[in-house]
Design a protein around this motif. Sequence first.
Motif, PDB file in Angstrom:
ATOM      1  N   GLN A  74       0.832  -1.215   0.000  1.00 49.14           N
ATOM      2  CA  GLN A  74       0.000   0.000   0.000  1.00 49.14           C
ATOM      3  C   GLN A  74       0.860   1.256   0.000  1.00 49.14           C
ATOM      4  O   GLN A  74       0.586   2.211  -0.714  1.00 49.14           O
ATOM      5  N   THR A  77       2.193   1.885  -3.402  1.00 47.18           N
ATOM      6  CA  THR A  77       1.135   2.339  -4.309  1.00 47.18           C
ATOM      7  C   THR A  77       0.810   3.803  -4.037  1.00 47.18           C
ATOM      8  O   THR A  77       0.636   4.594  -4.966  1.00 47.18           O
ATOM      9  N   LYS A  78       0.748   4.169  -2.747  1.00 48.32           N
ATOM     10  CA  LYS A  78       0.485   5.581  -2.378  1.00 48.32           C
ATOM     11  C   LYS A  78       1.571   6.510  -2.901  1.00 48.32           C
ATOM     12  O   LYS A  78       1.314   7.672  -3.198  1.00 48.32           O
ATOM     13  N   LYS A  82       4.796   2.467  -9.997  1.00 52.30           N
ATOM     14  CA  LYS A  82       4.124   1.696 -11.056  1.00 52.30           C
ATOM     15  C   LYS A  82       4.754   0.317 -11.263  1.00 52.30           C
ATOM     16  O   LYS A  82       4.171  -0.562 -11.905  1.00 52.30           O
ATOM     17  N   GLN A  98      -7.402  -7.316  -1.345  1.00 51.40           N
ATOM     18  CA  GLN A  98      -6.774  -6.141  -1.957  1.00 51.40           C
ATOM     19  C   GLN A  98      -5.549  -6.490  -2.796  1.00 51.40           C
ATOM     20  O   GLN A  98      -5.166  -5.731  -3.682  1.00 51.40           O
ATOM     21  N   GLU A 101      -7.237  -7.057  -5.996  1.00 51.70           N
ATOM     22  CA  GLU A 101      -7.726  -5.777  -6.508  1.00 51.70           C
ATOM     23  C   GLU A 101      -6.608  -4.966  -7.180  1.00 51.70           C
ATOM     24  O   GLU A 101      -6.793  -4.406  -8.250  1.00 51.70           O
ATOM     25  N   HIS A 102      -5.459  -4.915  -6.501  1.00 54.88           N
ATOM     26  CA  HIS A 102      -4.352  -4.104  -7.028  1.00 54.88           C
ATOM     27  C   HIS A 102      -3.493  -4.857  -8.040  1.00 54.88           C
ATOM     28  O   HIS A 102      -2.627  -4.257  -8.666  1.00 54.88           O
ATOM     29  N   TRP A 104      -1.243  -7.022  -7.223  1.00 51.24           N
ATOM     30  CA  TRP A 104       0.065  -7.340  -6.660  1.00 51.24           C
ATOM     31  C   TRP A 104       0.302  -8.842  -6.829  1.00 51.24           C
ATOM     32  O   TRP A 104      -0.655  -9.609  -6.996  1.00 51.24           O
TER      33      TRP A 104
END
Length: 376
Positions: A74, A77-78, A82, A98, A101-102, A104
Motif C-alpha cells: 500500500q 502504491t500511495k 508503477k 486487496q 484488486e491491485h 500485486w
Amino acid sequence: MSEPPLSEPLRVWAHIDLAALKHNLQSFKQQSASGAVMAVIKADAYGHGLAAVAHCLESQQIDFFGVAHVAEAQALTKLGIKTRIYLLGATLPEERAQIVEHGWTPCICSLAEAEHFDALAKEQGKQLKVHIAIDTGMGRGGFLPQQLVEVCPQLQSLEALIYEGVASHFCASDEDEVFTHLQIELFNTAVDTLKKQMNQDFEYLHLANTAGILDYDIPSCNLSRPGLGLYGIAVGLPKNINNSTDLQPVMTLKSKITLIRELPKGTSLSYGRDYITPHKMQVATVGIGYGDGYPRAVNNNGQAQVFIEGQLCPVLGRVTMDQILVDVSAVAQAKVGSQVELFGAHLSVNKVAQWAQTIPWEIFTQITPRVTRVVN
Ligand SMILES: *Cc1c(COP(=O)(O)O)cnc(C)c1O
C-alpha cells in the motif's frame, strides 16, 4: 561522496547516497544474464527510507519490488510506484482481497492460499498472476518438493490463477555452501516437475538473495532478489567476503560531538561504571544512543569504535539512550560540532554488527524514526 547541506541543526542523521544505490543496482543487473531484478525494499527499504529508495530504483527500471506484506505494498502504491509489487511471504486471508484488486503478485505458499486467491479473483472477475513457492529448506512456507506431483492438478484446476513464476529462498547461502548447492538442485528438479506436470513454462524463476547472487552461479534462474547488497553491504561465505567490494554503502549514520572534556585518571564513565579512565583522557560526548538505534550491545566487549576527523576512536563505557562517550585523545582536530560516523563510508556496518553480536540487517532496521534520513 558529496553531501547535501543540512537544513536544520541535526544531531543524528543517516545520509542516504542514491548514487551508490544506483551503482549497486547496476552491479546486480550485470551479474545476471537476464538483468532482471526484484529489489527487496521491505522494512522501510532496510531502514533507508522507502520513498527515496523506491523512486530512485524505479527510475533505473527494475522488474519487481519485493515487500513483506500488504501495508508495505500500500505504501508503495500511495507513492505512485508503477513497478510490479511482489509479496515475499505467506499472506493472511484478510490481506488477499486487496492483493487481487491491485494486481500485486503473491507467492503461493499453500494450496489453501491458492484456492482462496482463485475464489477472490473469480469474485472480482479477474485473473491473478502468482508465483509458486517451493520449500527447499527455509521452512517458512511453500510446497515441499515431494508434494508437487500431487498438488499440480489441483493448482491447475484454479482457472483464475496464472502461474507466472516459481520461487524458493536460500536459508544458509552465507554459511553452508554444500546445503546451498543442494537447494539449487532441489529447486531445478522442482521446476522441471512443475513444467512437466502443468505442461507450461514459467516466465520467472528466482531463488537468490544477496549472498546467493554474490557467491553462486545459478544459470537456471532469471530473476535475482537482492536486499542487503542493494544497500551496499556484501555478505556471503567467509572465504569470498573480501572479493565483492564493488558494492558501495548507501547509508552513513552520523552524529556530532556535543562536548569535549579532559578527564583525570580514575574517572568512571557511563552507567554501571564499566569504564574507568586508565590515564588522563580527552573524552568526547556524542549525541547518539540506542534511542536512535545505535545498538547498546555494541560495547559489551569494549571493542566498538567510531570514525572522527579521519580516525577510528574507541567508544568508552555503555551506550546510553541519547549519548555515547568516545576517546578523542589522539584526534587533535576533534571539537564540539565535529562529525562522528557510526558506520557507513569509512566504517562498515558489518563491523558494528560484529561488535553487537548481530547481523547488518538488524542494525539497519533498528534505526529509529528519530534519525533524519538526509537523501542525495
Ligand atoms: C528479505 C528477502 C530477500 C533479500 O535478502 P538479502 O539477504 O537482504 O539480500 C530475498 N528473498 C526473500 C524471500 C526475502 O525474504
